[in-house]
Motif scaffolding. Structure first.
Motif, PDB file in Angstrom:
ATOM      1  N   GLY A 203      45.819  22.923  18.853  1.00  0.00           N
ATOM      2  CA  GLY A 203      44.835  22.436  19.757  1.00  0.00           C
ATOM      3  C   GLY A 203      43.445  22.738  19.442  1.00  0.00           C
ATOM      4  N   ASP A 204      42.722  22.143  19.980  1.00  0.00           N
ATOM      5  CA  ASP A 204      40.957  22.266  20.036  1.00  0.00           C
ATOM      6  C   ASP A 204      40.435  23.137  21.096  1.00  0.00           C
ATOM      7  OD1 ASP A 204      40.686  20.365  22.005  1.00  0.00           O
ATOM      8  OD2 ASP A 204      40.093  18.554  20.447  1.00  0.00           O
ATOM      9  N   HIS A 205      41.218  23.520  22.137  1.00  0.00           N
ATOM     10  CA  HIS A 205      40.592  24.522  23.255  1.00  0.00           C
ATOM     11  C   HIS A 205      41.989  25.262  23.910  1.00  0.00           C
ATOM     12  CE1 HIS A 205      42.529  20.849  25.042  1.00  0.00           C
ATOM     13  NE2 HIS A 205      42.767  21.495  25.859  1.00  0.00           N
ATOM     14  N   LEU A 206      41.599  26.204  24.797  1.00  0.00           N
ATOM     15  CA  LEU A 206      42.578  26.955  24.999  1.00  0.00           C
ATOM     16  C   LEU A 206      43.344  26.394  26.061  1.00  0.00           C
ATOM     17  CD1 LEU A 206      40.569  30.582  25.310  1.00  0.00           C
ATOM     18  CD2 LEU A 206      42.795  29.988  23.925  1.00  0.00           C
ATOM     19  N   PRO A 207      44.680  26.321  26.210  1.00  0.00           N
ATOM     20  CA  PRO A 207      45.518  25.842  27.236  1.00  0.00           C
ATOM     21  C   PRO A 207      45.200  26.173  28.550  1.00  0.00           C
ATOM     22  CG  PRO A 207      46.654  26.271  24.935  1.00  0.00           C
ATOM     23  CD  PRO A 207      45.435  26.954  25.175  1.00  0.00           C
ATOM     24  N   GLY A 208      45.592  25.320  29.553  1.00  0.00           N
ATOM     25  CA  GLY A 208      45.428  25.818  30.879  1.00  0.00           C
ATOM     26  C   GLY A 208      46.412  26.812  31.261  1.00  0.00           C
ATOM     27  N   MET A 209      47.702  27.055  30.592  1.00  0.00           N
ATOM     28  CA  MET A 209      48.649  27.940  30.936  1.00  0.00           C
ATOM     29  C   MET A 209      48.216  29.331  30.488  1.00  0.00           C
ATOM     30  SD  MET A 209      50.874  26.517  32.746  1.00  0.00           S
ATOM     31  CE  MET A 209      52.100  27.892  32.730  1.00  0.00           C
ATOM     32  N   VAL A 210      47.235  29.478  29.324  1.00  0.00           N
ATOM     33  CA  VAL A 210      46.632  30.604  28.978  1.00  0.00           C
ATOM     34  C   VAL A 210      45.751  31.218  30.279  1.00  0.00           C
ATOM     35  CG1 VAL A 210      45.274  31.883  27.490  1.00  0.00           C
ATOM     36  CG2 VAL A 210      47.055  30.199  26.642  1.00  0.00           C
ATOM     37  N   LEU A 211      44.969  30.302  30.886  1.00  0.00           N
ATOM     38  CA  LEU A 211      44.110  30.743  31.868  1.00  0.00           C
ATOM     39  C   LEU A 211      44.880  31.324  32.970  1.00  0.00           C
ATOM     40  CD1 LEU A 211      41.624  27.729  31.247  1.00  0.00           C
ATOM     41  CD2 LEU A 211      41.651  29.785  30.223  1.00  0.00           C
ATOM     42  N   ILE A 212      45.824  30.356  33.604  1.00  0.00           N
ATOM     43  CA  ILE A 212      46.759  30.987  34.436  1.00  0.00           C
ATOM     44  C   ILE A 212      47.388  32.508  34.252  1.00  0.00           C
ATOM     45  CG2 ILE A 212      48.535  30.485  36.208  1.00  0.00           C
ATOM     46  CD1 ILE A 212      48.054  27.440  35.591  1.00  0.00           C
ATOM     47  N   GLU A 213      47.871  32.384  33.109  1.00  0.00           N
ATOM     48  CA  GLU A 213      48.354  33.823  32.850  1.00  0.00           C
ATOM     49  C   GLU A 213      47.325  34.957  32.796  1.00  0.00           C
ATOM     50  OE1 GLU A 213      50.919  36.911  31.797  1.00  0.00           O
ATOM     51  OE2 GLU A 213      51.281  35.049  32.533  1.00  0.00           O
TER      52      GLU A 213
END
Length: 398
Positions: A317-327
């Motif tokens: 992907g070209d950005h950090l996924p939302g699940m990374v931010l919630i974790e």
């Protein structure tokens, strides 16, 4: 990713006569033995007369009435009523009903590369905007796990994400290759019902997905129950579907660096620095699951996920996924009181988190009630707020 619709070839038409011979146009013919055979020559003459009458009628159609620039397609033959089938005597044994088999929905419809990461198994539409889906959580997952043998709160978040994407593709016709912009997600889990048993946990997902007309904006609500009817999780949120061209315009305009096209970035651009920390200080078992690096400021971290993580980065992907931010928010609030369980997250995604820009993760001091502890965690890039998650941990029932 693109998709195409494969159309079947023209169906072949089969005619039948009494002796099973082949007609000049190559069709096979035959009739039931013992039936009265019609005068074939007379039938042929009648057919020609009927066709001549139809041709004469068609020749009177005003060609000027046809739409300009439209090429007429082949005329569809009129449907004919088939002759009654010959009934056979005797008892016909009914075919056994095959057992219902379980499989996952297509991985492409939930934007997963690994089939093992697909948690949905089926879907039934029950109303204009309501659906009942089925799913399954495994007994042992490599990432979505807890230290006390329960299903993970973030596993419910991922199931929520998959449900919205699947329904948009499968039920609303959003093409594969479109991008899904998650705006917000609120999830509540009930730890008393999340204990992992001796078999995988089968799920029923009661879902409502609505959109105003053909708008690209969707609203989703979800309740997940187990086979005993117990509520495991509830959630709601909003997301938008946009075409590749619109996504490119949006991403280019919102790039904080204004130097490169962010859509050209891949996970190779994400720099990970090994920290050799004990994963248990963040409530994890494996070092690869850590997404934070400490700083000299209290309750402040640097986002530091590993781009080769098989779950958080299931695909490029070209950005950090939302699940990374919630974790990251969960790890930033650990250790919470040891007698509490994460029961509620409310997340808002303000901007894309770029791969090439350092990200700061900050947790507020906790607030307490008699039964809960609450934190708010934010991420910033170049001083701009990119994401907010509020987490509530609930004290275990005494």
């Amino acid at each position: 990713m693109s998709s195409s619709l494969v159309l079947s070839k023209d169906a072949q038409v089969t005619h039948t006569t009494s002796n099973g011979t082949t007609t000049p146009d190559g069709t096979t013919v035959g009739v039931t033995v013992g039936a009265t055979t019609p005068d074939i020559a007379q039938t042929s003459r009648n057919a020609r007369n009927a066709q001549d009458a139809q041709d004469a009628q068609n020749s009177t159609i005003d060609i000027a009435a046809q739409p300009a620039g439209v090429t007429d397609g082949p005329t569809t033959p009129a449907a004919t009523t088939p002759a009654p089938a010959t009934r056979r005597t005797g008892t016909v044994k009914a075919a056994p009903v095959p057992p219902r088999l379980t499989t996952t929905v297509p991985a492409e419809y939930v934007h997963r590369a690994a089939l093992a990461e697909v948690f949905l198994t089926g879907c039934e539409k029950t109303g204009p905007e309501t659906y009942i889906l089925t799913g399954q959580w495994p007994r042992a997952h490599t990432f979505f796990n807890t230290l006390d043998g329960r299903h993970d709160h973030l596993q419910a978040c991922e199931t929520f994400r998959q449900t919205g994407i699947y329904l948009a593709h499968a039920e609303h016709g959003i093409p594969l290759g479109h991008h899904f912009v998650m705006q917000d997600m609120t999830m509540t889990t009930h730890p008393e019902h999340l204990t992992i048993g001796s078999t995988p946990t089968n799920l029923t997902l009661h879902t409502t997905l609505s959109r105003p007309g053909r708008s690209p904006q969707f609203t989703i609500t979800l309740k997940i129950t187990d086979p005993q009817g117990q509520t495991l999780s509830t959630g709601y949120g909003h997301f938008t579907c946009i075409s590749p061209a619109a996504y490119h315009r949006m991403r280019t305009a919102s790039n904080p660096d204004n130097t490169t096209d962010p859509t050209t970035h891949t996970l190779k651009a994400l720099v990970h620095t090994p920290t050799h920390q004990d994963p248990s200080i963040y409530g994890r078992v494996h070092s690869r699951d850590l997404v934070l690096a400490p700083t000299h400021q209290p309750r402040t971290y640097r986002l530091n996920p590993h781009p080769a993580h098989p779950v958080l980065f299931d695909h490029d992907g070209d950005h950090l996924p939302g699940m990374v931010l919630i974790e990251a928010a969960r790890q930033a609030t650990y250790p919470h009181p040891p007698t509490t369980q994460l029961t509620h997250t409310q997340t808002t995604f303000h901007h894309y988190v770029e791969l090439t820009t350092p990200t700061t993760v900050t947790a507020t001091p906790p607030t307490h009630t008699r039964d809960t502890t609450t934190h708010t965690v934010t991420t910033h890039q170049n001083g701009r707020l990119t994401h907010t998650t509020t987490l509530t941990h609930t004290h275990s029932q005494r």
